[in-house]
Design a protein around this motif. Structure first.
Motif, PDB file in Angstrom:
ATOM      1  N   ARG A  49       0.792  -1.276   0.030  1.00 64.44           N
ATOM      2  CA  ARG A  49      -0.025  -0.146   0.032  1.00 64.44           C
ATOM      3  C   ARG A  49       0.963   1.102   0.070  1.00 64.44           C
ATOM      4  O   ARG A  49       1.993   1.435   0.772  1.00 64.44           O
ATOM      5  CB  ARG A  49      -0.988   0.227   1.399  1.00 64.44           C
ATOM      6  CG  ARG A  49      -1.959  -1.144   1.425  1.00 64.44           C
ATOM      7  CD  ARG A  49      -2.906  -0.940   0.263  1.00 64.44           C
ATOM      8  NE  ARG A  49      -3.783  -2.190   0.733  1.00 64.44           N
ATOM      9  CZ  ARG A  49      -3.678  -3.621   0.129  1.00 64.44           C
ATOM     10  NH1 ARG A  49      -2.899  -3.609  -0.767  1.00 64.44           N
ATOM     11  NH2 ARG A  49      -4.615  -4.628   0.131  1.00 64.44           N
ATOM     12  N   SER A  67      -5.560   8.532  -1.678  1.00 62.72           N
ATOM     13  CA  SER A  67      -5.467   6.889  -2.102  1.00 62.72           C
ATOM     14  C   SER A  67      -4.336   6.653  -3.093  1.00 62.72           C
ATOM     15  O   SER A  67      -3.879   7.324  -3.827  1.00 62.72           O
ATOM     16  CB  SER A  67      -6.724   6.656  -3.104  1.00 62.72           C
ATOM     17  OG  SER A  67      -7.979   7.006  -2.513  1.00 62.72           O
ATOM     18  N   TYR A  69      -1.945   3.928  -5.064  1.00 61.13           N
ATOM     19  CA  TYR A  69      -2.186   2.694  -6.017  1.00 61.13           C
ATOM     20  C   TYR A  69      -0.624   2.312  -6.425  1.00 61.13           C
ATOM     21  O   TYR A  69      -0.063   3.203  -6.926  1.00 61.13           O
ATOM     22  CB  TYR A  69      -2.910   3.143  -7.318  1.00 61.13           C
ATOM     23  CG  TYR A  69      -4.292   3.662  -6.838  1.00 61.13           C
ATOM     24  CD1 TYR A  69      -5.311   2.652  -7.082  1.00 61.13           C
ATOM     25  CD2 TYR A  69      -4.771   5.200  -6.772  1.00 61.13           C
ATOM     26  CE1 TYR A  69      -6.607   3.175  -6.716  1.00 61.13           C
ATOM     27  CE2 TYR A  69      -5.777   5.587  -6.665  1.00 61.13           C
ATOM     28  CZ  TYR A  69      -6.846   4.401  -6.503  1.00 61.13           C
ATOM     29  OH  TYR A  69      -7.831   4.731  -6.228  1.00 61.13           O
TER      30      TYR A  69
END
Length: 231
Positions: A49, A67, A69
């Motif tokens: 992560r 977030s 990715y």
């Protein structure tokens, strides 16, 4: 048939009223800031992560403000990714305890501190790659793989600063612009002064914020950029 001028005007007025009464399209949300990261080739466990974290009061859990990715997830090895930092989450952090005086905060314990203006407040976002072994979405100290000393930082006003490390071996300076900016961490060790380090933490031009930031193993930010010249 010729339409009387008064009727034409009343028709235009009615059309205008109708148009104003129509629901207006919802404006698109403020776009997220997209930051690029690279890191040493790492086996993809399916639990890798990338996190963007802001800290508030001491002892409380960090707040996730974006977030992350990992690019090429599912491949045997991965070496890069992106983080989307959201304006809403950033503003929420500013309303909390993240925004605090730069002088006496980030400069705590340092010598020869000069900050101009010295009333500036900052809020910093930090980035980390971790193996989310307990699947709680938060990086634990035992899960962290790579970090960077470059930060995404908010300044209540444009400012400059400098200070010397407690041992006198490192001098850090920086120029940051008002608002949010990517602040690049760089370390030099001049050949003329062995054992002495020059550290800069400057806001990069907005056009350069998509340039990749290198994640590396945890290091002492006052003497190292990380392996291979990484930031």
């Amino acid at each position: 048939m010729k339409i009387p001028a008064a009727l034409r005007l009343s028709g235009v007025a009615a059309l205008c009223a109708l148009l104003t009464a129509c629901p207006r399209p919802t404006p698109p949300p403020t776009p997220a800031t997209i930051l690029e990261f690279t890191f040493p080739a790492t086996t993809d466990t399916g639990l890798l992560r990338l996190a963007a974290l802001a800290f508030g009061e001491a002892g409380t859990a960090p707040v996730t403000v974006g977030s992350g990715y990992v690019r090429g997830s599912g491949a045997k090895e991965v070496s890069g990714g992106q983080v989307y930092v959201y304006p809403f989450e950033l503003n929420r952090s500013l309303q909390g305890a993240c925004l605090s005086p730069f002088k006496g905060g980030e400069t705590a314990g340092m010598k020869d501190v000069v900050v101009s203006p010295d009333t500036v407040q900052t809020c910093n976002v930090y980035f980390v790659l971790f193996n989310d072994l307990n699947r709680n979405g938060q990086p634990e100290s035992t899960e962290e793989l790579y970090q960077t000393h470059s930060i995404y930082s908010y300044a209540s006003e444009a400012f400059t600063y400098s200070f010397t490390s407690p041992d006198g071996n490192s001098v850090e300076s920086g120029v940051r612009r008002k608002g949010w900016s990517l602040v690049a961490h760089e370390v030099r060790q001049p050949s003329a002064t062995p054992g002495k380090y020059v550290v800069t933490m400057n806001s990069v031009p907005a056009a350069d914020e998509r340039l990749p930031v290198r994640l590396h193993e945890p290091t002492n930010r006052l003497i190292s950029q990380g392996l291979g010249g990484a930031k």
